[in-house]
Design a protein around this motif. Structure first.
Motif, PDB file in Angstrom:
ATOM      1  N   ALA A 118       0.843  -1.199   0.000  1.00 46.94           N
ATOM      2  CA  ALA A 118       0.000   0.000   0.000  1.00 46.94           C
ATOM      3  C   ALA A 118       0.877   1.248   0.000  1.00 46.94           C
ATOM      4  O   ALA A 118       0.671   2.181  -0.783  1.00 46.94           O
ATOM      5  N   ALA A 119       1.874   1.253   0.890  1.00 40.66           N
ATOM      6  CA  ALA A 119       2.744   2.427   0.958  1.00 40.66           C
ATOM      7  C   ALA A 119       3.489   2.621  -0.351  1.00 40.66           C
ATOM      8  O   ALA A 119       3.614   3.741  -0.855  1.00 40.66           O
ATOM      9  N   MET A 120       3.983   1.502  -0.932  1.00 38.91           N
ATOM     10  CA  MET A 120       4.691   1.622  -2.205  1.00 38.91           C
ATOM     11  C   MET A 120       3.795   2.233  -3.269  1.00 38.91           C
ATOM     12  O   MET A 120       4.211   3.110  -4.036  1.00 38.91           O
ATOM     13  N   SER A 121       2.542   1.756  -3.302  1.00 40.74           N
ATOM     14  CA  SER A 121       1.625   2.273  -4.321  1.00 40.74           C
ATOM     15  C   SER A 121       1.376   3.758  -4.107  1.00 40.74           C
ATOM     16  O   SER A 121       1.340   4.535  -5.066  1.00 40.74           O
ATOM     17  N   VAL A 122       1.195   4.151  -2.849  1.00 46.67           N
ATOM     18  CA  VAL A 122       0.953   5.567  -2.578  1.00 46.67           C
ATOM     19  C   VAL A 122       2.140   6.403  -3.060  1.00 46.67           C
ATOM     20  O   VAL A 122       1.972   7.414  -3.751  1.00 46.67           O
ATOM     21  N   VAL A 123       3.334   5.950  -2.719  1.00 44.36           N
ATOM     22  CA  VAL A 123       4.522   6.703  -3.117  1.00 44.36           C
ATOM     23  C   VAL A 123       4.580   6.821  -4.642  1.00 44.36           C
ATOM     24  O   VAL A 123       4.753   7.914  -5.196  1.00 44.36           O
ATOM     25  N   ALA A 124       4.404   5.685  -5.322  1.00 45.43           N
ATOM     26  CA  ALA A 124       4.535   5.706  -6.775  1.00 45.43           C
ATOM     27  C   ALA A 124       3.443   6.565  -7.413  1.00 45.43           C
ATOM     28  O   ALA A 124       3.701   7.326  -8.349  1.00 45.43           O
ATOM     29  N   CYS A 125       2.215   6.449  -6.892  1.00 44.15           N
ATOM     30  CA  CYS A 125       1.107   7.211  -7.492  1.00 44.15           C
ATOM     31  C   CYS A 125       1.287   8.703  -7.269  1.00 44.15           C
ATOM     32  O   CYS A 125       1.125   9.503  -8.196  1.00 44.15           O
ATOM     33  N   ILE A 126       1.613   9.083  -6.043  1.00 45.56           N
ATOM     34  CA  ILE A 126       1.844  10.501  -5.788  1.00 45.56           C
ATOM     35  C   ILE A 126       2.967  10.991  -6.680  1.00 45.56           C
ATOM     36  O   ILE A 126       2.912  12.071  -7.272  1.00 45.56           O
ATOM     37  N   GLY A 127       3.993  10.157  -6.810  1.00 44.62           N
ATOM     38  CA  GLY A 127       5.132  10.540  -7.639  1.00 44.62           C
ATOM     39  C   GLY A 127       4.705  10.801  -9.067  1.00 44.62           C
ATOM     40  O   GLY A 127       5.024  11.857  -9.640  1.00 44.62           O
TER      41      GLY A 127
END
Lengths: 792, 105, 520
Positions: A346-355
């Motif tokens: 979940a955290a990885m996805s958030v980071v990548a999406c925000i990025g």
């Protein structure tokens, strides 16, 4: 996987502290004595200290790299330097200690070397600045803080640097503080960063406690009794080791944390993965809170708003802090904590999406900006988004690689823009530039090389880094949803196309066509001999007019240091036509342009080409244990080649072509027509989607309203209550006083008063005036006469 | 109209007394007060003479004798009074009776 | 126990200084008064330093104990001693009093026309005497181990403060002084009631063949830890321990000051002369927290446990609410006063979590706030002495006129807003770390204050220091030597304790751990 090998053991190197110590020393000297030094020995004394400190720091960093890192086996590349224990409270033990592992080494090298180059550049760029010493004080202090950030071996030292760079950023953005707008930009940067820091420390707290216990569903902390004895796990405990010899329990040390998570025998990773707080997996919570911190520092949605405003600072500052180093701290932190992020899809996805959203969003704003530094600022935000895609999808080394290449080419672009701005006499509006190619050839070529690099043409380094990131996004297998990686790739590709477009737009607007600017000065001055003293004075006057050095009226009386130190270079303030910058600046540009080309070949040739993993990936591997945990789809090399072709040639070339058609030599009228066709869209994008205004209306207004309400409440409710009670007391007191004085005392005092007052009244009769007595006698006689009549 | 009788003399005497009294009461100058006292004394003289003529009858001299006494007394009084006024002036550098209120003590 | 007379000497020196300053002849005496005050407070500083050198941090109990019979009828003793909590505060008191004494010296001796209306020129003897009495009272509160003695010192310190504000203060000094005095006195009354209650329900001992109660705090604490007070009769429907706890707590909370008892503080600060503000913020506020630790935590642990949620809530309200109030302030000193309210909230929040970090952070916060807030008030004093007003918006662009002052102000402000590397951060961080484990929501809410705090401080700097120079202040002089003597030591200590707060942690950890054990 052999776990025992995975555990990092530190090697004590007692002189690591020298790296940050030199800049600190430089800052201390310039901060305490800089003003006096500058007055007595001139500006060279100041910049000799500052640049000297940086060079020494660089040399020590080189010594570490060649002496301690390269010679050692990968598992021996964790260097530490423990200075002293800053404080210890229960299980919390905070050391002032530095650690250099391969990741830290890369960052340290980038920071020291780029900073040194920019120090040299600043010697030329800031030559006319009266507060020269103050500039170098802040710059050195910044490097010190940045080195704490990247070299800190625990969260606290990192946070010292984290806030320290924020402080220096504030001081440097608001460097020309007599212009209140610039001061406000610094203010904004600091406050927005504080939002991020808030996330950072809360994340750290939750992580700390999660290491020695867990939370119940209602949020109550359940200490791990086994670890903590009879009390809440807050007291210092004797060290407990796992079977692999890893020290367990709460810690703020990166290496200890890494080992606990990596060591399967410790069970920490598993425990953390199953832990929940407020119904949210605790790991995701921690990582997202850390990412909030990273988003603040690295200007990601929604906290990016400060970075464009930060361009109010001097251009070398924009290059060093707001492009090459400080803003990448967030990326560095996520890479540093890769072992945590990798555990939470979940955290990885958030980071990548925000990025990726930030990358696209900022790139689109970059389309229509006219201020050359604003374009670069949004470009930085966008590129940082790419880095977060990299560290978000699990390609940590690619994120760091892009960080490195970005440090080179973006520093080159910013410094090039600084050179352009000087050439155009402090003009930042690209509509008033144009045709600078023939006046400033070195700047032009270096800027062009950096543009080619950032656009991602094959050969240039960003091709390897950006395309590696996008390729990893396409094949990412550890995100929350299987299609997410492809979606990120597509959006990222559009952003990359946009990047190529707006960078070449800035290049064509600036360097091709005819020079559109005035001299930037009054025209009559152009006729004068550019080396006359009048021009000197005038240069200062014009700088004043630009708000550059405010009320430092003393400037014009100070000896002009510029020609003394750079006699060969033409004075940047002279004359009417644009001119090339002094050598100290152009050499730096050339060095950075070379680095942005070469870095790719040296560090990042993709494995599809060479058959083995890129140099940087191999080098960083010990620091990034999670890279092995993250899954990527296996794709044939042919597909990868295809993607690189699309990525490198189609995307970069497409953007370049559009920009060339629209903006080359300022011939095409298409931009103006497009603007008229879609005025609403244009206005929306040009005004940055009104995000600043929205923040102003919600967050700022809200806070200001709240403070007024709170103060009103304080004054009118609480204080009134206090005063009311006091009033009540006084009312009772008055009542008592009344009774006392008039009833009780009245009887006693009455008699005494009567005598006294009677005497006092009678005394008044005896005036000593004969005539008054006579009046009395006469009155008496008349009274007797009347009395006689009455009685009779 | 009848001939002038006792009441006419008494009225003149009363008027003189009143004027003297007013002078004494209102004047702030000590000399003025002395003059007022003279008027009062002369009012008494007029009364003595009138009563002597109308009540005692002609040939009697009681009233005249009293008048002579009063005139002598007035002369003495004026001398002593003026001497006092002089003394007051030398003490207070003024003959304003409002200022000289040491009698109060 | 060779160091027995140390504390006593510290106290006596104060008294000697005070007497002498009353006895010397009036003519040409002002200088003598000043020298005596300086000598006395520097002697106290030296003695406090000696005390600290002799203190054994590994012993969590009380040290340097001094015993003497005082009022035998009620078994009241002169009983003093120090433990880890009080030693830090004694050091702080000695240091801040010394700095306040320097700040009470004539402001600008070479510049008579600026100087003659300054408060330092009025009633010097009285002022210095009051200052020294105040110092005695403060020292006494921190060393007293007899409840009655504690109360006596508590009141001793009140009166000079009243006069110092009421006589040497600003335009609304009478109002502020009376508000301060009555407010604190109201708290003292509650305290006194609770103390008497504790006495009569407390442990008994045989003295001279008679069975008497005891005011000895240590014995009371032992008794309370063993649950001795639980058997006491109900008070107003509360069990005795809770009633006594509330009464004591309100008494101390007024001093902290805790929301909603805080409004005396801004008024008192705004009206008080600078050195008095320094003492008020630097030391007096700490007594509230010290009292809660020494009395509420130690003697009534059961009730403390019961009241922890309320303490945490009020702490969080203090932090956030006062931070927002700061943002609305126009008066520099008032803003700093409210920031004190905000920062003292950290102590309440940290203490109420009953974790080592929380309570360590709370006590460290006493020390760090005790360094930072005096510096802030001195900073405010510097500008007030020059410009004769403190309206933040009435300045502008001062940084170029008074760069040294701007730098010092920046240091103090950044220390107060919790910049790592300066000591304010350490206590803030440790408190939050300790309290998060128990009060997640409250801690996260309170942590919002780090943003608001940064906002009001930076905004103040921006309005006062940055921008175009206000031409009205184009001849403003920079800090002079007297001011440097007060500001630089504090600034240096702020940096030193930012990187080495362990010096304090070593002292307090053992005592606080003992305090915590019955609360876990």
């Amino acid at each position: 996987m052999e776990h025992a090998d995975n555990i990092a053991r530190a090697i004590e190197v007692s002189w690591l502290w020298l790296i940050p110590a030199f800049p600190l020393l430089g800052a201390a000297l310039n901060g305490l004595f800089g003003a006096r030094l500058q007055k007595r020995y001139g500006k060279p004394a100041v910049h000799t200290i500052a640049v000297g400190a940086m060079v020494l720091s660089c040399l020590v960093a080189e010594a570490v790299l060649w002496g301690k890192i390269f010679g050692a086996a990968p598992s021996d590349r964790f260097l530490e330097n423990h200075l002293w224990t800053m404080w210890q409270s229960g299980a919390l033990k905070v050391d002032l200690s530095f650690g250099i592992d391969p990741l830290g080494m890369v960052m340290t090298m980038i920071v020291t070397h780029v900073a040194t180059l920019i120090h040299v550049y600043s010697v030329g760029y800031m030559a006319d600045e009266p507060s020269y010493w103050r500039f170098f004080f802040w710059l050195n202090l910044f490097v010190f803080a940045m080195l704490l950030l990247v070299m800190g071996s625990n969260f606290l030292v990192m946070f010292f640097g984290w806030e320290g760079v924020g402080l220096c950023s504030w001081g440097l953005i608001a460097f020309w503080y007599t212009d209140l707008e610039k001061a406000k930009a610094g203010f904004k940067a600091f406050i927005v960063n504080r939002f991020g820091d808030f996330g950072f420390i809360i994340g750290l707290f939750i992580l700390f406690w999660s290491l020695s216990g867990s939370w119940s569903s209602s949020g109550k902390y359940l200490p791990e009794r086994r670890l903590s004895g009879r009390v809440l796990g807050t007291f210092a405990e004797p060290a407990r080791l796992s079977q692999n010899g890893v020290r367990l329990g709460p810690t703020v040390e990166f290496r200890e944390l890494r080992n606990q998570v990596v060591d399967e025998k410790s069970g920490v990773a598993e425990r953390l993965s199953h832990m929940q707080l407020w119904g949210v997996p605790v790991l995701a919570l921690i990582c997202i809170l850390f990412f909030v911190g990273a988003a603040g520092k690295s200007a990601q949605i929604p906290l990016y708003v400060w970075l464009p405003d930060a361009m109010a600072g001097p251009t070398p500052v924009s290059a060093l802090i707001h492009a090459a180093t400080m803003v990448t701290a967030g990326v560095y932190m996520v890479a540093r904590l890769n072992f945590l992020f990798a555990l939470s899809s979940a955290a990885m996805s958030v980071v990548a999406c925000i990025g990726v959203l930030t990358a696209l969003f900022a790139a689109s704003i970059g389309f229509f900006q006219y201020d050359i530094k604003k374009v670069l600022a949004y470009s930085t935000v966008s590129q940082l988004g790419f880095m977060f895609i990299g560290v978000g999808v699990g390609a940590y080394w690619a994120g760091i690689f892009h960080l490195m290449t970005h440090a080179f080419f973006k520093a080159c672009l910013f410094l090039g823009s600084g050179s352009v701005i000087l050439a155009c006499h402090h003009e930042q509006d690209m509509r008033k530039m144009g045709g600078l190619a023939k006046y400033t050839p070195i700047t032009r070529w270096t800027y062009l090389i950096a543009c080619v690099t950032i656009a991602g043409f094959p050969v240039a380094s960003a091709f390897y880094s950006k395309d590696e990131i996008l390729w990893k996004a396409w094949t990412a297998g550890s995100l929350a949803a299987p299609w997410l990686g492809q979606a990120i790739y597509l959006v990222g590709a559009i952003a990359a196309l946009g990047t190529s477009y707006y960078m070449f737009r800035s290049y064509y607007m600036t360097f091709t066509g005819e020079y559109r600017g005035g001299s930037g000065h009054k025209d009559k001055e152009r006729l004068e001999d550019p080396h006359s003293m009048a021009a000197h004075v005038h240069a200062h006057a014009s700088a004043l007019a630009h708000g550059e050095d405010g009320a430092q009226v003393a400037a014009s009386t100070q000896p002009h240091q510029h020609d003394a130190s750079h006699g060969a270079g033409p004075d940047p303030h002279h004359g009417g036509v644009p001119h090339e910058s002094p050598k100290s600046m152009t050499y730096v540009l050339i060095a950075l342009a070379a680095a942005s080309i070469l870095a790719g070949f040296i560090f990042g040739l993709p494995s599809a080409w060479t058959g083995q993993e890129p140099l940087l990936e191999r080098f960083l591997a010990p620091s990034l244990p999670a890279a092995e945990l993250v899954k990527f789809h296996e794709e044939p090399h042919a597909t990868e080649f295809l993607f690189q072709l699309v990525g490198g040639v189609v995307i970069a070339g497409g953007g370049w072509l559009v920009a060339r058609i629209l903006y080359k030599d300022a011939r095409s009228t298409a931009p103006a027509r497009l603007k008229e066709m879609f005025p609403r869209v244009w206005a929306l994008v040009y005004n940055k989607y009104y995000v600043d205004e929205i923040y102003q209306a919600t967050v700022v207004r809200g806070a200001l309203l709240l403070d007024r309400v709170a103060y009103w409440f304080d004054q009118n409710v609480i204080d009134s209550l206090v005063n009311f009670i006091a009033l009540l007391g006084r009312a009772v007191a008055y009542f008592d006083k009344f009774i006392d004085e008039h009833l009780v005392d009245g009887a006693v005092n009455g008699i005494a008063d009567l005598t006294l007052n009677g005497g006092r009244a009678l005394r008044r009769l005896q005036t000593g005036h004969i005539q008054s007595y006579l009046y009395g006698a006469l009155g008496g006689a008349i009274a007797f006469v009347i009395l006689q009549y009455v009685i009779r | 109209m009848t001939s002038i009788g006792l009441p006419h003399f008494l009225i003149v005497g009363a008027a003189l007394f009143a004027l003297g009294m007013i002078t004494v009461v209102t004047r702030r100058n000590a000399v003025g007060i002395l003059m007022g006292v003279e008027l009062i004394l002369n009012a008494a003289n007029v009364n003595f003479i009138a009563f002597n003529h109308y009540v005692e009858g002609p040939g009697k001299v009681t009233g005249q004798v009293f008048s002579i006494f009063v005139i002598v007394l007035a002369a003495a009084e004026a001398a002593v009074g003026l001497a006092i006024v002089l003394a007051i002036y030398q003490t207070f550098r003024t003959i304003d009776v409002q200022e000289t209120d040491t009698l109060r003590q | 126990m060779t160091f027995l007379p140390l504390i006593g000497a510290a106290l006596i020196l104060c008294v000697v200084g005070l007497r002498a300053s009353g006895l010397v002849p009036k003519a040409m005496a002002d200088q003598i008064h000043r020298v005596i005050a300086l000598a006395a407070s520097s002697a106290v500083l030296v003695l406090a330093f000696v005390l600290w050198r002799g203190f054994d941090p590994d012993n969590p109990g009380v040290q340097f104990v001094q015993h003497a019979r005082w009022i035998t009828a009620y078994n009241i003793e002169y009983f003093v001693g120090v433990d880890g909590i009080s030693i830090t505060l004694i050091m702080l008191t000695a240091l801040i009093s010394f700095i306040a004494t320097i700040a009470s010296m004539p402001w600008w001796p070479g510049n008579a026309h600026l100087d003659e209306h300054h408060f330092t020129q009025r009633g010097v003897a009285g002022y210095m005497a009051m200052l020294l009495i105040l110092q005695t009272g403060m020292m006494g509160v921190f060393v007293a181990l007899d409840m009655f003695l504690f109360y006596v010192f508590w009141e001793v310190m009140l009166l000079p403060m009243y006069f110092l504000i009421g006589i040497w203060g600003g335009s609304r000094k009478e109002y502020a002084a009376i508000k301060f005095f009555l407010y604190t006195l109201a708290g003292s009354v509650l305290m006194l009631l609770a103390i008497i209650g504790l006495y009569f329900n407390g442990p008994q001992e045989v003295v001279d063949g008679r069975l008497v109660h005891s005011f000895n705090i240590l014995k009371m604490a032992q008794w309370g830890r063993a649950g001795g007070y639980l058997a006491a009769p109900l008070v107003l429907g509360f069990t005795f321990v809770r009633a006594a706890w509330i009464a004591l707590f309100i008494g101390f909370a007024i001093k902290i000051p805790m929301f909603p008892f805080h409004t005396w503080l801004p008024d008192a600060h705004v009206e008080a002369p600078t050195p008095i503000s320094v003492i008020l913020a630097g030391i007096l506020l700490k007594m509230g927290i010290y009292g809660i630790l020494r009395v509420n935590f130690a003697i009534l642990p059961q009730a403390t446990k019961w009241a922890a949620p309320a303490m945490a809530t009020f702490g969080a309200i203090n932090i956030v609410y006062a931070a927002f109030v700061c943002l609305a302030q126009k008066d520099l000193k008032r803003m700093i006063a409210y920031s004190s309210v905000s920062h003292m909230g950290f102590c309440l929040l940290g203490m109420s979590a009953f974790t080592q970090q929380g309570i360590d952070g709370a006590v460290l916060n006493l020390w760090t706030h005790g360094l930072i807030s005096p510096m802030l008030f001195l900073i405010a004093g510097v500008i007030y002495d020059r410009a004769h007003h403190r309206n933040i918006e009435g300045f502008g662009g001062l940084a170029q006129q008074v760069p040294e002052y701007a730098g010092l102000m920046g240091l103090a402000f950044f220390a107060s807003l919790g910049l790592p590397g300066l000591c304010g951060f350490v206590s803030e961080f440790t408190v939050f770390l300790g309290s998060l484990v128990r009060w997640q929501t409250l801690t996260i809410l309170s942590a919002v204050s780090v943003i608001v705090t940064a906002a009001y401080y930076l905004w103040a700097i921006q309005r006062m220091m940055l921008g175009k120079l206000n031409p009205q202040y184009s001849t403003l002089p920079d800090v002079n030597w007297r001011e440097r003597l007060t500001l630089y030591p504090l600034g240096a200590l702020i940096i030193v304790f930012g990187f080495y707060p362990q010096a304090i942690f070593t002292l307090i950890e053992g005592s606080l751990r003992n305090l915590l054990l019955p609360l876990q």
